[in-house]
Design a protein around this motif. Structure first.
Motif, mmCIF file in Angstrom:
data_model
loop_
_atom_site.group_PDB
_atom_site.id
_atom_site.type_symbol
_atom_site.label_atom_id
_atom_site.label_comp_id
_atom_site.label_asym_id
_atom_site.label_seq_id
_atom_site.Cartn_x
_atom_site.Cartn_y
_atom_site.Cartn_z
ATOM 1 N N LEU A 1 47.366 43.997 33.793
ATOM 2 C CA LEU A 1 46.815 42.276 33.858
ATOM 3 C C LEU A 1 45.720 42.081 33.253
ATOM 4 N N LEU A 2 45.535 40.830 32.634
ATOM 5 C CA LEU A 2 44.439 40.555 31.627
ATOM 6 C C LEU A 2 43.959 39.150 32.392
ATOM 7 N N GLY A 3 42.766 39.024 32.568
ATOM 8 C CA GLY A 3 42.300 37.644 33.317
ATOM 9 C C GLY A 3 40.919 37.529 32.983
ATOM 10 N N ASP A 4 40.486 36.402 33.139
ATOM 11 C CA ASP A 4 39.171 35.782 32.895
ATOM 12 C C ASP A 4 37.885 36.478 33.710
ATOM 13 N N SER A 5 38.750 36.756 35.268
ATOM 14 C CA SER A 5 37.703 37.112 36.138
ATOM 15 C C SER A 5 38.360 38.184 36.906
ATOM 16 N N GLN A 6 37.625 39.155 37.550
ATOM 17 C CA GLN A 6 38.300 39.895 38.720
ATOM 18 C C GLN A 6 38.952 39.179 39.732
ATOM 19 N N GLU A 7 38.671 38.080 40.177
ATOM 20 C CA GLU A 7 39.159 37.324 41.022
ATOM 21 C C GLU A 7 40.685 37.064 40.839
ATOM 22 N N ARG B 1 47.463 41.401 44.571
ATOM 23 C CA ARG B 1 47.904 40.778 45.871
ATOM 24 C C ARG B 1 49.286 40.344 45.821
ATOM 25 N N GLU B 2 49.525 39.317 44.916
ATOM 26 C CA GLU B 2 50.978 38.651 44.660
ATOM 27 C C GLU B 2 51.998 39.754 44.189
ATOM 28 N N MET B 3 51.685 40.676 43.437
ATOM 29 C CA MET B 3 52.421 41.489 42.936
ATOM 30 C C MET B 3 53.126 42.454 44.247
ATOM 31 N N THR B 4 52.127 42.851 44.953
ATOM 32 C CA THR B 4 52.464 43.688 46.130
ATOM 33 C C THR B 4 53.414 43.109 47.099
ATOM 34 N N LEU B 5 53.155 41.929 47.027
ATOM 35 C CA LEU B 5 54.068 41.056 48.120
ATOM 36 C C LEU B 5 55.782 41.460 47.779
ATOM 37 N N ILE B 6 56.029 41.550 46.550
ATOM 38 C CA ILE B 6 57.276 41.852 46.344
ATOM 39 C C ILE B 6 57.627 42.978 45.735
ATOM 40 N N GLY B 7 56.831 43.899 45.915
ATOM 41 C CA GLY B 7 56.957 45.476 45.732
ATOM 42 C C GLY B 7 56.771 45.926 44.414
ATOM 43 N N ILE B 8 56.133 44.933 43.405
ATOM 44 C CA ILE B 8 55.839 45.652 42.100
ATOM 45 C C ILE B 8 54.693 46.647 42.195
ATOM 46 N N ARG B 9 54.978 47.911 42.150
ATOM 47 C CA ARG B 9 53.970 48.939 42.345
ATOM 48 C C ARG B 9 53.546 49.593 41.073
ATOM 49 N N TRP B 10 53.971 49.133 39.935
ATOM 50 C CA TRP B 10 53.606 49.818 38.883
ATOM 51 C C TRP B 10 52.601 49.171 37.949
ATOM 52 N N ARG B 11 51.730 48.472 38.457
ATOM 53 C CA ARG B 11 50.597 47.555 37.793
ATOM 54 C C ARG B 11 49.852 48.932 37.419
ATOM 55 N N SER B 12 49.349 49.233 36.211
ATOM 56 C CA SER B 12 48.788 50.441 35.559
ATOM 57 C C SER B 12 47.214 50.315 35.516
ATOM 58 N N ALA B 13 46.814 48.868 35.014
ATOM 59 C CA ALA B 13 45.519 48.675 34.623
ATOM 60 C C ALA B 13 45.250 47.381 34.444
ATOM 61 N N ALA B 14 44.119 47.010 34.567
ATOM 62 C CA ALA B 14 43.663 45.690 34.218
ATOM 63 C C ALA B 14 42.375 45.429 33.517
ATOM 64 N N ALA B 15 42.253 44.300 32.975
ATOM 65 C CA ALA B 15 41.029 43.959 32.118
ATOM 66 C C ALA B 15 40.547 42.520 32.307
ATOM 67 N N THR B 16 39.177 42.267 32.274
ATOM 68 C CA THR B 16 38.655 40.950 32.434
ATOM 69 C C THR B 16 37.702 40.531 31.341
ATOM 70 N N GLY B 17 37.386 39.368 31.277
ATOM 71 C CA GLY B 17 36.530 38.683 30.484
ATOM 72 C C GLY B 17 37.259 38.737 28.921
ATOM 73 N N ARG B 18 36.414 39.172 27.943
ATOM 74 C CA ARG B 18 37.066 39.043 26.512
ATOM 75 C C ARG B 18 38.194 40.121 26.315
ATOM 76 N N ALA B 19 38.348 40.782 27.444
ATOM 77 C CA ALA B 19 39.286 42.163 26.957
ATOM 78 C C ALA B 19 40.857 41.333 26.500
#
Length: 447
Positions: free
Chosen positions: A306-312, A319-337
């Motif tokens: 997941l890439l986002g402007d903010s941690q929020e 949260r949304e992904m867990t509601l439909i059972g996506i468990r394979w989120r592996s990392a996240a980055a915020t800001g200019r990443a």
């Protein structure tokens, strides 16, 4: 008089409910992120003593059994449901006392064979109808397979009439689905309803069985591909959502993941994505139906970063992904990443339908309409190619070559589709506009 508080999940088009008498509460059809329910119960100053699921859900992973285990409540599910965990079985006609509240189970097959509605009896009656009687509609009858759809449609009609017969006109109807959920046979408007109002307007109660069955089956559209995994997950007794922080990734790690074939999902609003994004990333903005379309398109099991402007933004997507059972989120980055490296940004041109009308006077361009077939059939730009967004990965050969202008009904799906096509090397323009604006521009419309 019991207090009923709804807990909305707009991204999935669903509602859960907490009902209490000021001391003791029960919850109907809770989602898997339990913190919302627990925080609400704390604010209301009540103890959750019972949890009811109306059916084995097909559009999300239930939080019912996990919530009951966490708070020490009884978990009620139809005794006929074949599940691999202990629950408190309940059957048609059974009445459960929760504090001062009496809850009666009513068999309402149609959305599933074992569907139950729950009537809260008293001076101001309420019926929690799950995927049975919705506002101006009913739950769709085809999720258990086409071979059962005709029989379930007949059951759905009969169940609606049973509710209308056994409950008073003033009984409030509180469905789980129907607020944008693909579990609804047709979409409807309205924020509240009663049995009396449904008697006057709901096709299940105004049409005879034959007409209702014919119409509902003829009007069914595709539903998200991830639905195929939900019933199995719910029958296994799922845990609560895991909302713990995921691994942080820097730019070099993000590049490695992209090269390894992971999906790097950019959560930003589509105008920000269009103005500059990492090549190869896909735009599923958290401001739209993020989980529905991510779950619909992604090959099941593909790792997600997941890439986002903010941690929020990242937290909300997680949260949304867990509601439909996506468990394979592996990392996240915020800001200019999201840039991966500052000199390697790509961009997607955006435009309005008025721009398309002007461009077509000067050069040949193709129009790709990624709306669903029924939307396309109701009116589309002449010579546009229809590849519904959920078919985009499997029908890539149907996408025209050359310059392609991609549109949907409002812009969200067009941005998702344009990002996927751009990552594949297509020359795309994303139309960020309401399709209602297309008329009067000189663009020929057919259908």
């Amino acid at each position: 008089m019991p207090t009923i508080v709804l807990i909305e999940t707009p991204s999935l088009g669903d509602r859960s409910y907490l009902a209490h008498d000021g001391d003791v509460a029960f919850v109907v059809d809770p989602q898997r992120d339990l913190d919302r329910v627990l925080d609400l119960a704390e604010r209301e100053g009540v103890r959750i003593a019972a949890v009811f699921d109306t059916h084995i859900h097909n559009d999300y992973v239930t939080g019912g059994i996990a919530l009951a285990r966490q708070v020490g409540a009884d978990y009620y599910l139809n005794e006929a449901d074949d599940v691999s965990f202990d629950r408190t079985p309940i059957r048609d006609g059974q009445v459960v006392q929760v504090g001062s509240m009496a809850v009666r189970a009513i068999a309402t097959p149609g959305h599933t064979f074992t569907h139950l509605s729950y009537a809260l009896e008293g001076d101001e009656p309420v019926v929690f109808t799950g995927g049975s009687l919705l506002f101006g509609s009913t739950g769709r009858p085809d999720l258990l397979g086409q071979e059962h759809s005709h029989e379930l449609a007949r059951h759905q009609h009969a169940s609606a009439h049973r509710l209308a017969t056994e409950l008073p006109d003033e009984a409030r109807v509180m469905p789980t689905h129907g607020f944008g959920s693909f579990c609804s046979a047709t979409q409807s408007s309205g924020d509240s309803s009663t049995i009396g109002a449904e008697k006057r307007a709901n096709p299940a109660l105004t049409k005879d069985e034959a007409d209702y069955v014919e119409d509902i089956l003829a009007g069914l559209e595709e539903y998200p591909a991830y639905y195929a995994h939900m019933a199995a997950a719910n029958s296994a007794g799922p845990d609560a959502a895991d909302l713990s922080p995921v691994e942080k990734a820097d730019a070099s790690e993000l590049r490695r993941r992209l090269e390894a074939g992971e999906w790097l999902v950019d959560l930003r609003q589509r105008t920000a994505f269009a103005a500059g994004h990492a090549p190869g990333t896909f735009n599923f903005g958290i401001d739209g139906q993020f989980s529905t379309y991510l779950g619909w398109l992604i090959p099941w099991g593909t790792p997600v970063t997941l890439l986002g402007d903010s941690q929020e933004q990242v937290d909300e997507a997680q949260r949304e992904m867990t509601l439909i059972g996506i468990r394979w989120r592996s990392a996240a980055a915020t800001g200019r990443a999201h840039a991966l490296r500052d000199d390697a940004l790509s961009w997607v041109p955006t435009a309005k339908f008025a721009d398309l009308a002007q461009v077509r006077h000067h050069r040949a361009v193709s129009v790709l309409d990624v709306r669903r077939p029924a939307e396309f059939a109701s009116g589309h730009i002449e010579n546009a190619v229809n590849v519904p967004i959920h078919d985009l990965l499997t029908r890539a050969d149907d996408v025209p070559g050359g310059e392609v202008w991609v549109h949907c009904a409002g812009g969200y799906r067009a941005s998702v589709a344009a990002s996927i096509l751009a990552a594949a090397g297509k020359q795309v323009v994303a139309v960020d506009d309401d399709f209602d604006n297309v008329r009067g521009l000189g663009l020929p419309i057919t259908g």
